[in-house]
Write an enzyme that holds these catalytic residues in place. Structure first.
Site, short mmCIF file in Angstrom:
data_model
loop_
_atom_site.label_atom_id
_atom_site.label_comp_id
_atom_site.label_asym_id
_atom_site.label_seq_id
_atom_site.Cartn_x
_atom_site.Cartn_y
_atom_site.Cartn_z
N ASP A 294 0.85 -1.19 0.00
CA ASP A 294 0.00 0.00 0.00
C ASP A 294 0.89 1.24 0.00
OD1 ASP A 294 -2.52 1.47 0.19
OD2 ASP A 294 -1.93 1.94 2.23
N SER A 295 0.27 2.38 -0.30
CA SER A 295 1.01 3.64 -0.29
C SER A 295 1.32 4.11 1.12
CB SER A 295 0.19 4.72 -1.01
OG SER A 295 -1.04 4.94 -0.34
N TYR B 76 -0.24 8.53 -2.83
CA TYR B 76 -0.02 8.27 -4.24
C TYR B 76 -1.03 9.00 -5.13
CZ TYR B 76 3.31 4.38 -3.53
OH TYR B 76 4.40 3.61 -3.22
N GLY B 77 -2.16 9.41 -4.54
CA GLY B 77 -3.24 9.98 -5.34
C GLY B 77 -2.87 11.12 -6.26
N CYS C 140 -4.06 -1.03 -2.28
CA CYS C 140 -4.03 0.40 -2.60
C CYS C 140 -4.85 0.59 -3.87
CB CYS C 140 -2.59 0.86 -2.82
SG CYS C 140 -2.43 2.57 -3.41
N ASN C 141 -5.87 1.42 -3.79
CA ASN C 141 -6.74 1.61 -4.95
C ASN C 141 -6.02 2.29 -6.11
OD1 ASN C 141 -9.86 1.03 -4.21
ND2 ASN C 141 -8.75 1.65 -2.40
N THR C 142 -5.17 3.29 -5.81
CA THR C 142 -4.46 4.00 -6.87
C THR C 142 -3.49 3.06 -7.58
OG1 THR C 142 -4.62 6.04 -5.57
CG2 THR C 142 -3.09 6.04 -7.42
N GLU D 39 -2.61 9.34 7.67
CA GLU D 39 -1.17 9.09 7.86
C GLU D 39 -0.64 9.85 9.07
OE1 GLU D 39 1.07 7.08 6.21
OE2 GLU D 39 -0.61 6.22 5.10
N CYS E 64 -10.50 4.07 -1.20
CA CYS E 64 -9.11 4.19 -0.77
C CYS E 64 -9.01 3.40 0.53
CB CYS E 64 -8.72 5.65 -0.54
SG CYS E 64 -7.08 5.87 0.21
N THR E 65 -7.99 2.59 0.68
CA THR E 65 -7.92 1.74 1.87
C THR E 65 -7.59 2.52 3.14
OG1 THR E 65 -5.66 1.11 1.21
CG2 THR E 65 -7.44 -0.42 0.68
N HIS E 66 -7.23 3.80 3.00
CA HIS E 66 -7.09 4.64 4.19
C HIS E 66 -8.46 4.99 4.79
CE1 HIS E 66 -3.05 5.37 2.58
NE2 HIS E 66 -2.73 5.92 3.74
#
Length: 268
Positions: free
Chosen positions: A9-10, A41-42, A72-74, A151, A184-186
């Site tokens: 993931d980012s 990363y977006g 990570c979706n991106t 984050e 987004c996994t966040h």
């Protein structure tokens, strides 16, 4: 098969997917790599995202992983086709599982998607939803403030609520939407606040559960599941500062066995 599943993931968001993988696949050892130093990363270009993704993948391949989950979706949107083509291990992304979960949830075929700028720009969710059901109505919104907030460890409270409310104004006006994909996994780390803002009538969907189910199925199909009854030790790597990463990890994983390690992105 006594090999780990690799998860990338980012940043810290993919830990929400790891949590579900650990719940559904308790015998499987996991190695997680979060690129916290270069998150988010977006806003980055497709070329940058692909480069960073491959750097993480090469690191995990040295750990002899038997399968890769792109949490990570991106990265899924921009890199999964390339990874499928070039890797000889199974690769799972989070977008198609998320789309399937939303299709199961919606009652009026009107689905909202929130995600990073890169994920929304790619229209990967729109395509995945309409491949399953062409008449789906889709409302997409980039929420670039969410991942950096997570984050920093800001997951709840008045400040988180203020940012979420402000970010979701464009979709709050649409009364047809009955399902919202956290693209987004966040974002699942903000799920309670997001649910409060959009209201209880909206079903808020995370791809984590569906991704874990697809991972389980793929392990069975390829006959690579681990049948060892001993509880595995998981490894979590981060490229940036460990303090917040460890704090969020401890919030999510209370009783699991894991070790947290650091790896500089220059060494990937």
């Amino acid at each position: 098969m006594k090999k780990p599943i690799g998860v990338i993931d980012s940043g810290v968001g993919g830990l929400t997917v790891v949590h579900e993988l650990m719940r559904q696949l308790p015998k499987e050892p996991l190695i997680y790599l979060g690129d916290t130093e270069r998150c988010p990363y977006g806003p980055r270009t497709e070329e940058e995202v692909k480069q960073f993704t491959w750097e993480m993948v090469h690191f995990l391949l040295k750990k002899n992983i038997k399968m890769l989950v792109i949490a990570c979706n991106t990265a899924t949107a921009f890199a999964i086709n390339d990874l499928h083509e070039k890797l000889d291990i199974p690769v799972i992304g989070v977008i198609k599982p998320g789309a399937r979960a939303a299709i199961k949830s919606t009652e009026n075929d009107y689905i909202g998607i929130i995600g990073t700028e890169g994920t929304i720009r790619s229209e990967a969710y729109n395509d995945a939803l309409r491949q399953i059901k062409s008449e789906i109505e889709v409302l997409s919104l980039a929420c670039p403030a969410f991942a950096p907030m997570v984050e920093k460890g800001l997951l709840e409270g008045p400040e988180a609520r203020r940012v979420v409310e402000k970010s979701l104004v464009p979709i709050s006006k649409h009364d047809k939407m009955d399902t919202l994909i956290l693209g987004c996994t966040h974002y699942p780390l903000l799920k309670d606040t997001i649910q409060e803002v959009v209201g209880e009538d909206i079903k808020v969907i995370s791809s984590s559960e569906e991704t874990a189910r697809e991972t389980s199925t793929t392990l069975d199909i390829h006959q690579i599941a681990d049948d060892d009854d001993q509880s595995p030790l998981h490894q979590f790597y981060a490229t940036g500062d460990l303090e917040i990463f460890i704090d969020i990890t401890q919030r999510i994983f209370k009783d699991s066995q894991f070790e947290v390690l650091t790896i500089k992105h220059a060494d990937l």
